[in-house]
Write a protein that holds these residues in place. Structure first.
Motif, mmCIF file in Angstrom:
data_model
loop_
_atom_site.group_PDB
_atom_site.id
_atom_site.type_symbol
_atom_site.label_atom_id
_atom_site.label_comp_id
_atom_site.label_asym_id
_atom_site.label_seq_id
_atom_site.Cartn_x
_atom_site.Cartn_y
_atom_site.Cartn_z
ATOM 1 N N VAL A 137 0.838 -1.190 0.000
ATOM 2 C CA VAL A 137 0.000 0.000 0.000
ATOM 3 C C VAL A 137 0.877 1.246 0.000
ATOM 4 O O VAL A 137 2.099 1.174 0.146
ATOM 5 C CB VAL A 137 -0.929 0.006 1.232
ATOM 6 C CG1 VAL A 137 -1.839 -1.209 1.217
ATOM 7 C CG2 VAL A 137 -0.110 0.061 2.533
ATOM 8 N N ALA A 138 0.242 2.395 -0.163
ATOM 9 C CA ALA A 138 0.919 3.690 -0.058
ATOM 10 C C ALA A 138 0.177 4.540 0.959
ATOM 11 O O ALA A 138 -1.040 4.384 1.158
ATOM 12 C CB ALA A 138 0.963 4.389 -1.417
ATOM 13 N N LEU A 139 0.893 5.462 1.606
ATOM 14 C CA LEU A 139 0.321 6.375 2.594
ATOM 15 C C LEU A 139 0.486 7.811 2.127
ATOM 16 O O LEU A 139 1.518 8.176 1.562
ATOM 17 C CB LEU A 139 1.026 6.212 3.943
ATOM 18 C CG LEU A 139 0.976 4.849 4.630
ATOM 19 C CD1 LEU A 139 1.847 4.850 5.874
ATOM 20 C CD2 LEU A 139 -0.462 4.469 4.974
ATOM 21 N N TRP A 140 -0.542 8.639 2.416
ATOM 22 C CA TRP A 140 -0.439 10.069 2.086
ATOM 23 C C TRP A 140 -1.600 10.810 2.747
ATOM 24 O O TRP A 140 -2.757 10.489 2.525
ATOM 25 C CB TRP A 140 -0.494 10.267 0.579
ATOM 26 C CG TRP A 140 -0.156 11.658 0.110
ATOM 27 C CD1 TRP A 140 -1.022 12.699 -0.077
ATOM 28 C CD2 TRP A 140 1.137 12.156 -0.238
ATOM 29 N NE1 TRP A 140 -0.355 13.803 -0.523
ATOM 30 C CE2 TRP A 140 0.980 13.504 -0.636
ATOM 31 C CE3 TRP A 140 2.413 11.598 -0.269
ATOM 32 C CZ2 TRP A 140 2.039 14.302 -1.054
ATOM 33 C CZ3 TRP A 140 3.479 12.381 -0.673
ATOM 34 C CH2 TRP A 140 3.295 13.714 -1.064
ATOM 35 N N ASN A 141 -1.262 11.776 3.571
ATOM 36 C CA ASN A 141 -2.244 12.713 4.110
ATOM 37 C C ASN A 141 -3.481 12.021 4.688
ATOM 38 O O ASN A 141 -4.620 12.356 4.348
ATOM 39 C CB ASN A 141 -2.669 13.708 3.021
ATOM 40 C CG ASN A 141 -3.401 14.910 3.600
ATOM 41 O OD1 ASN A 141 -3.212 15.260 4.759
ATOM 42 N ND2 ASN A 141 -4.249 15.529 2.786
ATOM 43 N N GLY A 142 -3.236 11.066 5.570
ATOM 44 C CA GLY A 142 -4.344 10.413 6.258
ATOM 45 C C GLY A 142 -5.061 9.355 5.462
ATOM 46 O O GLY A 142 -6.121 8.871 5.872
ATOM 47 N N LYS A 143 -4.496 8.966 4.322
ATOM 48 C CA LYS A 143 -5.132 7.953 3.488
ATOM 49 C C LYS A 143 -4.178 6.796 3.218
ATOM 50 O O LYS A 143 -2.959 6.955 3.222
ATOM 51 C CB LYS A 143 -5.592 8.545 2.152
ATOM 52 C CG LYS A 143 -6.637 9.657 2.282
ATOM 53 C CD LYS A 143 -7.058 10.147 0.902
ATOM 54 C CE LYS A 143 -7.999 11.337 1.015
ATOM 55 N NZ LYS A 143 -7.362 12.513 1.646
ATOM 56 N N VAL A 144 -4.770 5.638 2.954
ATOM 57 C CA VAL A 144 -4.046 4.439 2.530
ATOM 58 C C VAL A 144 -4.542 4.103 1.131
ATOM 59 O O VAL A 144 -5.753 4.050 0.895
ATOM 60 C CB VAL A 144 -4.314 3.254 3.479
ATOM 61 C CG1 VAL A 144 -3.577 2.006 2.999
ATOM 62 C CG2 VAL A 144 -3.905 3.601 4.907
ATOM 63 N N PHE A 145 -3.620 3.883 0.210
ATOM 64 C CA PHE A 145 -3.991 3.587 -1.182
ATOM 65 C C PHE A 145 -3.595 2.165 -1.534
ATOM 66 O O PHE A 145 -2.496 1.711 -1.190
ATOM 67 C CB PHE A 145 -3.301 4.563 -2.137
ATOM 68 C CG PHE A 145 -3.624 6.002 -1.856
ATOM 69 C CD1 PHE A 145 -4.771 6.589 -2.367
ATOM 70 C CD2 PHE A 145 -2.788 6.770 -1.058
ATOM 71 C CE1 PHE A 145 -5.077 7.913 -2.106
ATOM 72 C CE2 PHE A 145 -3.077 8.093 -0.790
ATOM 73 C CZ PHE A 145 -4.232 8.672 -1.305
#
Length: 698
Positions: A137-145
């Motif tokens: 997964v990836a993380l960014w600004n309070g989100k998981v993608f």
């Protein structure tokens, strides 16, 4: 089962309750760049944008690595391969499982905080060449993608696991898949796809991390020449393709794994894959480099425009992808610091490029390579061995489609100056299908992949290789009996960690390759470990679970490690006292029937073998020898054997992952496949009786 003691569990829970759960809120470009020096977090797939998989943490060192022990483990509801590297931020581990599922785990307690299942239809596995896996997964600004096997890109709330937005990134009518980890650059989520074996056209896309709106898309190969090109780079690419049919085969060039990013140069580096079909003689008769197959592309992440490209394997005919890990570093070359890009792709050459210009600085063989003599530095192209394109004769060569190095992560230690990667030595057999080639709803290689036979155990091997990218030579090597070993992690404690096909997680000294510690994981390992620091202690974490294309495709060599899939998240620290439960005793299965010879003609069995190779091998194993993840058809019970037609044509086992092949096969074809399976069952039975017969002979 969580193997922590009760006291540890309650202490961890108390501490967790005292701390606010501010999950992933601070993950942005500045945080990822800053994490290069602060090794406490692991915020991106390769830890930093450089994808070095090097940690500056040094609490665990070569002097005390032998004191490592299991801190805790988490059993996972997962029965296929685990290939993801967990991410870590603010006391939480994030990872993906097979079938594109995601989890968040409290790193103090080992408790699952949330799990997400995108509900991928299990028969989508038909379009996946290499297991229903996901690499993270990836993380960014309070989100998981996370990317899903059926082509969606999904944003989740990092605190709750609830879906924020979802985008279908692929044409669902075509056999696209996603198994790679997304990356987030300049507020854009970058995602590619797979499916080149099945006849798709490659591309990768950028989506706004907040809204999910597509910002740009880069097609890697030209499409229908009667239509406008989607991106201007395809005008030049089209000149390197021959004939007027290539676009009907899809073309390939899927970007299914590797990416890296240089914030200073503002360049995103993406590796592309093989042609569709593999055989250039069929997709591009008359030759041509076929841009941008098997290439490294430098892209402006804000505009999606190409800055430069380097083609690793021009006119690829062997499934020699350049989707293997791309790693950025600064090396001293000829007395000067050079900002470089490094890759050890499938084709067996280790490449060092100037990452600003794409200039090839060096390329040398890192293992057994018989398809090319060398890479010519002036032209940047390999000097091919005559006949290696199998235009007229079947060839056996090295590497094979498995690659001298595949997707399994490599790492670079700036302190030792060495790169560490899993090497594998496996022969490949290629035959030109020529006029017999037809596009199928299955593997479309044009290289007679359906003819693949079992690889003898003695013909394959693996190794952990430590490579000096400046000297372009091997520094040290640890040989393994088996191939398909896991990715690597290296640390400032002068350590290299790697899991193996036969089920050990091992720590070596990074400078000399001395074995310092090992842990029996009870399952084969393909994923790479990672490390983080929490409450003043350094931990090493690993997603352990056997899978991927090698055990899926089966054969005697893939069974050699003797492991199955026991999926767990394993977490280690110094003086860890937890333990795994003992393995259950193996119970011999009773023989329910003694097989007999099949009642079918030799011609029908031969036809069944070809059909099986085309449609069944990639899941049920070459020669009907399962790799252990999918049922071995030679061992089907009578009831299931009686339903062979309904299973294959009507899809009655679709919920279990067995798709319908009604669009490709007729009842007579299915009967021939069944006859071939029965013939292989009988052959295996006769082989099993040979020792007893030999002893009975006077």
């Amino acid at each position: 089962m969580n193997t922590q003691s009760a006291s540890q569990l309650f202490a961890g829970l108390a501490l967790a309750l005292m701390m606010p759960l501010a999950v992933a809120t601070q993950v942005d470009e500045a945080a990822i760049i800053a994490s290069k020096k602060d090794g406490s977090q692991w915020l991106s797939n390769g830890r930093t944008y450089e994808e070095q998989r090097f940690s500056p943490l040094d609490q665990i060192t070569e002097q005390n690595a032998d004191k490592l022990g299991l801190a805790w483990s988490l059993d996972l509801d997962n029965h296929r391969g685990l290939e993801a590297t967990p991410l870590f931020v603010d006391g939480v581990l994030f990872a993906s499982l097979s079938w594109s599922r995601a989890i968040a785990v409290d790193a103090r307690t080992g408790k699952t905080l949330w799990s997400f299942d995108p509900q991928v239809a299990r028969d989508k596995a038909r379009d996946a060449c290499c297991d229903a896996v996901n690499r993270g997964v990836a993380l960014w600004n309070g989100k998981v993608f996370i990317g899903t096997l059926d082509g969606r890109l999904i944003a989740l709330d990092a605190k709750t696991g609830k879906q924020v937005w979802s985008q279908q990134t692929t044409d669902i009518s075509k056999p696209y898949t996603i198994t790679g980890a997304p990356r987030v650059v300049k507020g854009k989520v970058i995602i590619g796809n797979g499916g080149a074996e099945y006849g798709v056209r490659g591309y990768f896309s950028a989506y706004d991390a907040e809204t999910g709106k597509m910002a740009w898309r880069f097609y890697t190969v030209p499409g229908d020449p009667s239509k406008p090109y989607e991106n201007p780079e395809l005008v030049e690419a089209a000149k390197t393709w021959k004939g007027d049919q290539y676009w009907k085969f899809g073309g390939g060039g899927t970007a299914w794994d590797s990416m890296a990013y240089d914030p200073e140069m503002n360049l995103l580096y993406v590796g592309t894959g093989n042609g569709s079909p593999w055989n250039r003689e069929l997709r591009s008769p008359g030759g041509g480099d076929n841009l941008y197959l098997s290439s490294i592309l430098a892209i402006n992440p804000e505009t999606g425009r190409l800055a430069w490209h380097y083609q690793v394997t021009p006119g690829d005919s062997w499934d020699f992808t350049a989707t293997q890990q791309i790693t950025l570093a600064t090396l001293e070359i000829a007395g000067k610091p050079r900002k470089v890009l490094m890759q050890a792709p499938k084709n067996g050459f280790f490449y060092v490029l100037d990452r600003q210009t794409g200039e090839l600085l060096s390329a040398e063989k890192f293992g057994k390579v018989t398809w090319a003599e060398k890479v010519d530095l002036a032209s940047g192209k390999p000097v091919e061995v005559p006949g290696s394109r199998y235009e007229k004769e079947t060839i056996v060569m090295w590497p094979s489609p498995f690659g001298a190095h595949n997707w399994h992560s490599m790492s670079f230690n700036p302190q030792t100056g060495l790169v560490y990667f899993p090497y594998q030595e496996i022969p490949g057999v290629y035959r030109n299908e020529g006029k017999n080639f037809v596009k199928r709803n299955a593997f479309n290689t044009g290289a007679a992949f359906y003819d693949t036979t079992e690889i003898p155990r003695e013909a394959v091997s693996g190794a952990l290789v430590a490579w000096d990218p400046v000297k372009q030579k091997e520094a040290w090597r640890v040989p393994y009996t088996h191939y398909w070993n896991g990715g690597t992690l290296t640390t400032a404690g002068n350590l290299v960690f790697q899991g193996t096909a036969d089920g050990d997680l091992i720590a070596y000294s990074a400078d000399k390759g001395k074995r310092l510690w090992s842990f029996a994981a009870q399952t084969g390992i393909v994923a790479a470990p990672m490390t983080y620091s929490l409450d003043g202690e350094q931990y090493v974490a690993l997603m352990a679970g056997w899978g991927g294309v090698a055990p899926l495709i089966g054969g005697d060599a893939s069974l050699a490690p003797g492991v199955g899939n026991i999926s767990r998240l394993l977490v280690f620290k110094l003086n860890g006292k937890a333990a795994l439960p003992p393995l259950p005793e193996k119970v011999a299965t009773a023989v329910t029937r003694i097989p007999g010879p099949v009642q079918a003609s030799a011609a029908d069995i031969t036809a069944g073998k070809q059909l099986y190779g085309t449609y069944c091998t990639v899941c049920h194993g070459v020669g009907v020898v399962s790799g252990g993840l999918i049922p071995d058809l030679r061992k089907s019970d009578d009831a299931r054997r009686a339903m062979f037609q309904q299973i294959v044509l009507d899809g009655v086992l679709r919920p279990l992952g067995m798709p319908s092949f009604k669009d490709s096969l007729k009842p007579a074809d299915v009967q021939k496949i069944k006859d071939y399976v029965i013939s292989q069952e009988y052959a295996a039975y006769l082989k099993s009786q040979e020792p007893a017969a030999a002893k009975a002979t006077p």
